[in-house]
Each structure stands twice: as C-alpha cells, then as structure tokens.
Design a protein around this motif. Structure first.
Motif, PDB file in Angstrom:
ATOM      1  N   VAL A  25       0.731  -1.313   0.062  1.00  9.98           N
ATOM      2  CA  VAL A  25       0.046  -0.106   0.072  1.00  9.98           C
ATOM      3  C   VAL A  25       0.917   1.218  -0.137  1.00  9.98           C
ATOM      4  O   VAL A  25       0.423   2.321  -0.001  1.00  9.98           O
ATOM      5  CB  VAL A  25      -1.010  -0.054   1.409  1.00  9.98           C
ATOM      6  N   MET A  28       0.544   4.008  -2.933  1.00 14.03           N
ATOM      7  CA  MET A  28      -0.771   4.346  -3.579  1.00 14.03           C
ATOM      8  C   MET A  28      -1.114   5.605  -3.759  1.00 14.03           C
ATOM      9  O   MET A  28      -1.627   5.988  -4.665  1.00 14.03           O
ATOM     10  CB  MET A  28      -1.652   3.729  -2.104  1.00 14.03           C
ATOM     11  N   CYS A 161       2.128  -7.697  -5.291  1.00 12.12           N
ATOM     12  CA  CYS A 161       0.917  -7.086  -4.299  1.00 12.12           C
ATOM     13  C   CYS A 161       1.085  -5.529  -4.614  1.00 12.12           C
ATOM     14  O   CYS A 161       0.082  -4.831  -4.464  1.00 12.12           O
ATOM     15  CB  CYS A 161       1.738  -7.279  -2.898  1.00 12.12           C
ATOM     16  N   ARG A 162       2.372  -4.870  -4.934  1.00 10.22           N
ATOM     17  CA  ARG A 162       2.301  -3.562  -5.167  1.00 10.22           C
ATOM     18  C   ARG A 162       1.411  -3.253  -6.627  1.00 10.22           C
ATOM     19  O   ARG A 162       0.780  -2.080  -6.657  1.00 10.22           O
ATOM     20  CB  ARG A 162       3.914  -3.009  -5.472  1.00 10.22           C
ATOM     21  N   PHE A 165      -2.145  -3.253  -5.518  1.00  6.01           N
ATOM     22  CA  PHE A 165      -2.510  -1.916  -5.158  1.00  6.01           C
ATOM     23  C   PHE A 165      -2.588  -0.760  -5.886  1.00  6.01           C
ATOM     24  O   PHE A 165      -3.302   0.229  -6.066  1.00  6.01           O
ATOM     25  CB  PHE A 165      -1.831  -1.507  -3.712  1.00  6.01           C
ATOM     26  N   VAL A 168      -5.800  -0.834  -7.374  1.00  6.08           N
ATOM     27  CA  VAL A 168      -6.762  -0.374  -6.385  1.00  6.08           C
ATOM     28  C   VAL A 168      -6.879   1.220  -6.421  1.00  6.08           C
ATOM     29  O   VAL A 168      -7.767   1.849  -6.523  1.00  6.08           O
ATOM     30  CB  VAL A 168      -6.457  -0.939  -5.065  1.00  6.08           C
ATOM     31  N   PHE A 210      -3.419   5.629   2.991  1.00  7.80           N
ATOM     32  CA  PHE A 210      -2.884   4.345   2.562  1.00  7.80           C
ATOM     33  C   PHE A 210      -1.451   4.518   2.925  1.00  7.80           C
ATOM     34  O   PHE A 210      -0.685   3.483   3.383  1.00  7.80           O
ATOM     35  CB  PHE A 210      -2.935   3.860   1.211  1.00  7.80           C
TER      36      PHE A 210
END
Length: 454
Positions: A25, A28, A161-162, A165, A168, A210
């Motif tokens: 996160v 973000m 994962c980066r 997000f 996101v 975030f």
C-alpha cells in the motif's frame, strides 16, 4: 549490534502476508496521482484552452523533472539509505503540489494575466515539482524490495502486491472521477477546473490514508542496515553498465512503461473523440482495465516463480497487447461496445507485463544491495524521458488531423488517439517480447517451491 547472519537468514524465508500487504500500500498516493496525471492531464489542459502542443510541454516538463530526480535520488539512497525518510519527503511534496497542477494557474492569479505562455509556464512549474516528489517516493519504495528480503519468490510477491494496489489506486481514481463527472457540470472552463480540482483533492486524501498504513506497518529494512554494518563497498555505476542483463531489463521495462503510459494518456481521447462514447466512459473504460488487472495481479501471487516463467508470462501479456492494439486501430465507432471486452484483455496484459517486468529488475539486482537504488533510479529515468518525449510528439500532432466528426463509421480518419492507444503500444509490446527471448534470468540455483505467502 545487529546480528548480520541472523538477519540474512531470516530474509531468505518467505514473507508473512501482512508484511507484504503493508509494503504494497506504500505506493498508493503515487499511483492514484499518476493515474490522474496520465489519464486526465492532457484532456484537462486542452479543455481549459491550452493548445495540444502547450499541454504536451507541461507533460514533458514533469517527465523530465521526474527522470532526473530518479537518478539523484537513487544515488543518494544507495549512499545513505533511509528509504522511509525519502518516501515520506516525496509523499509530502506530492500531496502539496498535486492539487496545484489541477487547481488552476496560480502565477496567472498572482500576476493578473491569463496569457497562454504564462499558463504553460505556471502549469509546467507545478508539474515539475509534483514529479520531483513522485520520483523520490517511487525510487525509495521500489528499491526497498531487495532490502526487505533475499527470497526470490517473495520479491515477486512484493512486486505483485504493489501492482495489485496500483490497480486499487486506479480504481479509486476512476470511481471518484465517475461520481464527479456525473454530479458536476462541465459547461464552462471554471466548471472543468472545479471538476478536476475535486478529483485531485479526493485522490490525495485517499492516497495519504494508505501511506499512513505503510508507515505504521513497514519498518526500515534490516537487511540494508546489515550490509552497511559490514561496510561493503558501494557498487559503482560501471558495474551495472558492464552487465548485458542490465540493458535487456532496461529495454523491457522502458517498453513496458511506454505500453501502459502512452495507452493510458490517449484512452480518454479515444473513447470520446474516436468512438464518441458517453463522457462517463472516461472513467468506466479505464476502471474495467484496472479491475481485470487487479484480479490477475492477485492471482500471480500464488505462482512459484522462476526466470523461465517470468519470460513466459511477460510474453503472454505482450502478445495479448499486440492483438488488442490491432483491435483499437480498426474498431468502428458503431460497435464501440467491443471496447469493453478489449478493456478486460488489456487489463490482463498490463498486469502480466508490469509484474514480470518489475520482477526482472529484482533479479538483475540480486544480492547487490548497495546498488539497488541506482538500478531502479536509472531505469525509471529512461522510462520517464522516453514516455515524456513520446507523449510530447504524439500530442503535438493532435490538431493536425482532420475533424473526426466527418469520418464514417469505419476508420476513414486515422487519428493520433488511435495510434497512441493501439499502434505505439503494440509495437513496444512486440519489442519487449523479442528482448525477453534473449534474456538469461536465474532466480535461484534450485526451483522455488516454497509458498509465496507464509
């Protein structure tokens, strides 16, 4: 006294799930402002009266500032470390300056003039300041991967994962934009400025929330401290320039960023001007792209990665982009609903290419931790400059093409938007796929069988 052996041993184990999430996160704020930058900046500037060439100059000024900052930030981080300090300073600068990019021409208000030259200079100045902060945050966050863990698979998980997000962040932006475009009118220049000002403010608020989670959950990497404690010599730039893999990874990364950034910059122009879709499609179509990208990024975390698989998945994404690029070039406006299907496929292709391209950088760095920030910084420099030049050239020719209103239902007018969304990214994707075939990626002396998230 730090136990170097214990730290290095612990850093070879798979990361815990929450450690991955807290790291993921941390970008973000950068991601949500970047999505706004590439999707709406050129549209915003031309809507408020700047010429396409002046709008392109604003974009280019930001890209140049970003590119050079990555070099200096990478060098200083390699020398002194302190990833989180760099990240925090960059995030603060982004939060403060980004609203000014979309908040109207401040020098014009101060000097009481509204000339096109002054407006271009004013927007270019704040665009450059914003990108300086953005670059410092990006380099520090990306280079942390190699200092958080030595586990090759966990490094791919962090990148995945980066990237998840990032999706996101983009979805958050397009959700905000969809609401703003439907709630607020855009009949005058002032209305347009108010629309984008609200989008900027809400984006900054979401991103900062975030970033706060990142600071609370992520510690300064111990592995970097251990390396500094051993007084290992800082790796010189020449070391990387002698590696063939450095140039291969650089080409793949730059071409991948050209695919995503150029297509994103011309997406809004394409759906509105070429396909004549509703104004809300400026938010709906990119949202579909990032929903599919998010899903794929999450699924990629459950794969045991090897160098061969990285190349295979990257090539799959590049081939998907080539086919979709052809679709964008020849899609008639009377069947523009096909755009929604193409958006899903593009989202899949973007995720495959970005996750694997960033992971290739981690393989290049390996355990050479005292030079990791330079690698990420130099590759980002090439990315920013090449994207800035490409966007400047394309946008400069926006108003040299015939009026699209006179085109037939099939393509009779080949616009810059079509080439920017279809032709250029497809060519870059093809180039990236060809380069991957020449690469030798070694992720581990044995197959990676451990679970990605312990």
């Amino acid at each position: 006294m730090i136990n170097d052996m214990g730290d290095e041993e612990s850093c070879t184990k798979p990361l815990q799930r929450w450690s991955v999430v807290f790291y993921g996160v941390g970008h973000m704020l950068n991601d949500i402002t970047s999505a706004c930058w590439f999707t709406y900046l050129l549209v915003f500037l031309t809507d408020i009266g700047l010429s396409p060439r002046d709008a392109a100059a604003v974009m280019l000024s930001g890209q140049i500032a970003d590119g050079f900052t990555t070099i200096f930030a990478g060098e200083l981080i390699d020398r002194f470390g302190h990833f989180k300090i760099w990240h925090g300073a960059g995030s603060a600068l982004v939060a403060v300056s980004f609203s000014s990019v979309f908040g109207g021409c401040i020098p014009c208000k101060i000097l009481g003039s509204n000339s096109s030259t002054l407006r271009t200079i004013g927007y270019s100045t704040f665009a450059a300041i914003f990108n300086v902060g953005w670059a410092a945050t990006q380099v520090s966050h990306m280079s942390m991967v190699n200092c958080i863990t030595l586990n090759s698979t966990s490094r791919v998980v962090l990148a995945s994962c980066r990237n998840a997000f990032t999706m996101v962040a983009n979805l958050s932006l397009y959700g905000v934009a969809f609401v703003v475009f439907n709630v607020k009118s855009s009949n005058t220049v002032v209305d347009v400025e108010n629309q984008y000002r609200w989008i900027a403010y809400l984006s900054i608020f979401i991103g900062c929330c975030f970033v706060g989670v990142f600071y609370l959950g992520t510690k300064e990497p111990r592995l970097k401290q251990a390396v500094q404690g051993k007084r290992f010599a800082r790796i010189s730039w020449a070391y990387w320039f002698k590696k063939v893999l450095y140039y291969q990874v650089a080409l793949v990364y730059v071409l991948t960023r050209l695919v995503t950034n150029v297509s994103q910059a011309f997406l809004a122009f394409y759906v509105i001007n070429d396909l004549q879709m509703a104004q809300s499609s400026k938010a709906v179509v990119p949202a579909i792209i990032y929903i599919s990208s998010f899903i794929v990024s999450v699924l990629l975390q459950e794969i045991a990665w090897t160098g061969k698989r990285l190349k295979l998945f990257y090539s799959a994404g590049g081939i998907l982009w080539i086919f979709c690029g052809s679709g964008f070039l020849f899609l008639p406006r009377n069947i523009h609903a096909v755009m929604y299907f193409l958006s899903i496929v593009i989202g899949i292709a973007n995720a495959l290419m970005m996750v694997t391209a960033v992971s290739m950088q981690s393989i290049l760095v390996g355990q050479d931790l005292n030079g990791c920030a330079f690698v990420y910084g130099s590759l980002s420099f090439m990315d920013k400059i090449s994207c800035g030049i490409a966007l400047y050239i394309l946008e400069s020719y926006q108003n040299t093409f015939p009026n699209l209103q006179g085109c037939s239902s099939m393509i009779s007018c080949f616009s810059v938007s079509r080439s920017g969304l279809g032709l250029i990214p497809a060519i870059c994707a093809l180039g990236g796929v060809l380069v991957t075939f020449t690469m030798e990626l070694s992720t581990s002396p044995k197959p990676l069988m451990e679970p990605l998230l312990a």
